[in-house]
Write an enzyme that holds these catalytic residues in place. Structure first.
Site, PDB file in Angstrom:
ATOM      1  N   PHE A   1      -4.466   7.545   9.456  1.00 34.60           N
ATOM      2  CA  PHE A   1      -5.635   8.437   9.501  1.00 34.60           C
ATOM      3  C   PHE A   1      -6.075   8.684  10.950  1.00 34.60           C
ATOM      4  O   PHE A   1      -7.241   8.531  11.305  1.00 34.60           O
ATOM      5  CB  PHE A   1      -6.755   7.824   8.662  1.00 34.60           C
ATOM      6  N   GLY A   2      -5.103   9.051  11.780  1.00 29.38           N
ATOM      7  CA  GLY A   2      -5.409   9.435  13.168  1.00 29.38           C
ATOM      8  C   GLY A   2      -5.796  10.905  13.211  1.00 29.38           C
ATOM      9  O   GLY A   2      -6.147  11.494  12.184  1.00 29.38           O
ATOM     10  N   ARG A   3      -5.686  11.494  14.405  1.00 32.88           N
ATOM     11  CA  ARG A   3      -6.171  12.883  14.573  1.00 32.88           C
ATOM     12  C   ARG A   3      -5.477  13.857  13.628  1.00 32.88           C
ATOM     13  O   ARG A   3      -6.126  14.673  12.978  1.00 32.88           O
ATOM     14  CB  ARG A   3      -5.929  13.351  16.008  1.00 32.88           C
ATOM     15  N   ILE A   4      -4.147  13.783  13.561  1.00 36.13           N
ATOM     16  CA  ILE A   4      -3.429  14.771  12.746  1.00 36.13           C
ATOM     17  C   ILE A   4      -3.683  14.515  11.260  1.00 36.13           C
ATOM     18  O   ILE A   4      -3.934  15.448  10.484  1.00 36.13           O
ATOM     19  CB  ILE A   4      -1.919  14.771  13.069  1.00 36.13           C
TER      20      ILE A   4
ATOM     21  N   ARG B   1       7.466  11.273  11.682  1.00 36.45           N
ATOM     22  CA  ARG B   1       8.772  11.035  12.277  1.00 36.45           C
ATOM     23  C   ARG B   1       9.761  10.759  11.159  1.00 36.45           C
ATOM     24  O   ARG B   1       9.439  10.080  10.175  1.00 36.45           O
ATOM     25  CB  ARG B   1       8.729   9.832  13.225  1.00 36.45           C
TER      26      ARG B   1
ATOM     27  N   GLU C   1      17.572  13.550  13.805  1.00 35.32           N
ATOM     28  CA  GLU C   1      17.633  15.015  13.900  1.00 35.32           C
ATOM     29  C   GLU C   1      18.264  15.450  15.230  1.00 35.32           C
ATOM     30  O   GLU C   1      18.137  14.740  16.220  1.00 35.32           O
ATOM     31  CB  GLU C   1      16.231  15.623  13.704  1.00 35.32           C
TER      32      GLU C   1
ATOM     33  N   HIS D   1      11.542  20.775  12.359  1.00 31.29           N
ATOM     34  CA  HIS D   1      10.557  20.163  13.281  1.00 31.29           C
ATOM     35  C   HIS D   1       9.670  21.228  13.944  1.00 31.29           C
ATOM     36  O   HIS D   1       9.674  21.392  15.170  1.00 31.29           O
ATOM     37  CB  HIS D   1      11.277  19.314  14.339  1.00 31.29           C
TER      38      HIS D   1
HETATM   39  C1  DGY Z   1       5.285  15.612  18.793  1.00 27.40           C
HETATM   40  O1  DGY Z   1       4.646  16.148  19.697  1.00 27.40           O
HETATM   41  O2  DGY Z   1       5.408  14.396  18.719  1.00 27.40           O
HETATM   42  C2  DGY Z   1       5.891  16.512  17.760  1.00 27.40           C
HETATM   43  O3  DGY Z   1       6.729  15.869  16.914  1.00 27.40           O
HETATM   44  C3  DGY Z   1       6.527  17.724  18.399  1.00 27.40           C
HETATM   45  O4  DGY Z   1       5.479  18.540  18.707  1.00 27.40           O
END
Ligand code: DGY
Length: 323
Positions: free
Chosen positions: A156-159, A242, A271, A289
């Site tokens: 539950f970080g920023r993203i 990831r 990848e 990605h």
């Molecule tokens: C990141 O910044 O870590 C993403 O996977 C690519 O934008």
């Protein structure tokens, strides 16, 4: 005084490359081909700053250099599991990343994947393009309704929080989360998010599970066959974090067996190679990605690297130091 020598490992947005040229004695990667480990290692000896990105492997072997000229690695991207930060510290190299500026776009893509997987958008597009669509009918390509469901966030970080805002505000979803670190109550309150004490609880309860934890050793194959079995058979797994966080073979087996309904993946272990078993899953949406891939965000990421370099060369602590 001569300008610091800076190496950029891949093409960056034009405006940022132009500014880099103005400020530094910069070597750009005009051909945009990935650098070998040996070339990267040599760069640490030849440049004051090296700016890799998330697809460059900067491991202990690359960082096994004595007296590198390079003192800062301004990585372009928020994740930094591609860099062995312990080895960088040992080599006396500061490492920075580019947080915050890509949270919105990565969260947008998590929601894109959630909807695509739930509403079978990839399958539908393939059917139309193949000329195989025979017309509307009540039983055609039935998907899963996400509105009003439970959105489970692991990390539950920023993203993760931005994805939760979209799921909660846009689709009326109840948000539950697991994070190994404490989350400020006011941040959880933004989406009325409820904490769960374990990953397992989130997996059992969520209709959509969205992954937002860092990669690297600590979260390697965190989502494995056992954990996939805990998810609802109607649930969707979304990964914009990831690739190595998910055991791809276990996931494709779960998708084929109907253990879970679908998956939306933007990242893959190793990848750009993708485990071939995933191609056999019609119920997997696979993207290359693209999380941060918008013009404004990719520029903002470049500006953030620049800001870190400028602070460092001015003798100040760079804002986004991670090692
Ligand atoms: C990141 O910044 O870590 C993403 O996977 C690519 O934008």
């Amino acid at each position: 005084m001569s300008k610091p020598k800076v190496l950029v490992t891949r093409r960056w947005p034009e405006a940022v490359e132009a500014k880099l040229k103005e400020l530094y004695d910069v070597t750009l990667n005009e051909s945009d081909t990935p650098m070998t480990g040996a070339a990267m290692r040599q760069a640490l000896l030849d440049y004051d700053a090296v700016c890799p990105t998330v697809s460059d492997k900067v491991d202990a072997a690359v960082l096994d250099v004595t007296n590198p000229r390079c003192k800062i690695m301004g990585s372009y991207g928020v994740g930094y599991s591609h860099i062995d930060t312990e080895a960088a510290k040992k080599a006396g190299i500061v490492v920075t990343n580019t947080p915050e500026v890509l949270s919105d776009c990565t969260a947008d893509l998590a929601i894109t994947l959630m909807l695509m997987a739930a509403r079978r958008a990839g399958e539908g597009e393939r059917e139309v393009r193949a000329g195989q669509w025979t017309g509307w009918r009540p039983t055609h390509m039935i998907g899963t309704k996400v509105s009003g469901g439970v959105f489970g966030v692991l990390g539950f970080g920023r993203i993760g929080r931005e994805a939760a805002k979209r799921a909660h505000g846009g689709f009326g979803m109840k948000v539950i989360y697991f994070d190994p670190f404490p989350v400020k109550p006011e941040l959880a309150a933004e989406t009325k998010a409820e904490k769960r004490d374990t990953i397992e609880e989130v997996l059992r309860e969520a209709d959509v599970v969205s992954l937002h934890m860092p990669g690297g050793k600590e979260n390697y194959h965190l989502i494995n066959a056992e954990r996939l079995k805990l998810m609802k058979p109607t649930a969707i797994l979304v990964n914009t974090a990831r690739g190595e966080v998910v055991d791809a073979k276990a996931l494709s087996a779960a998708l084929k067996a109907g253990t879970i309904k679908g998956a939306g993946l933007d990242v893959f272990e190793g990848e750009p190679k993708i485990d071939p078993s995933l191609f056999e899953c019609e119920n997997a949406v696979l993207l290359p990605h693209l999380g941060s891939a918008t013009q404004s965000t990719r520029e903002a990421m470049g500006w953030r690297v620049l800001e870190n370099l400028q602070a460092f060369f001015a003798g100040q602590p760079p804002r986004d130091r991670v090692a």
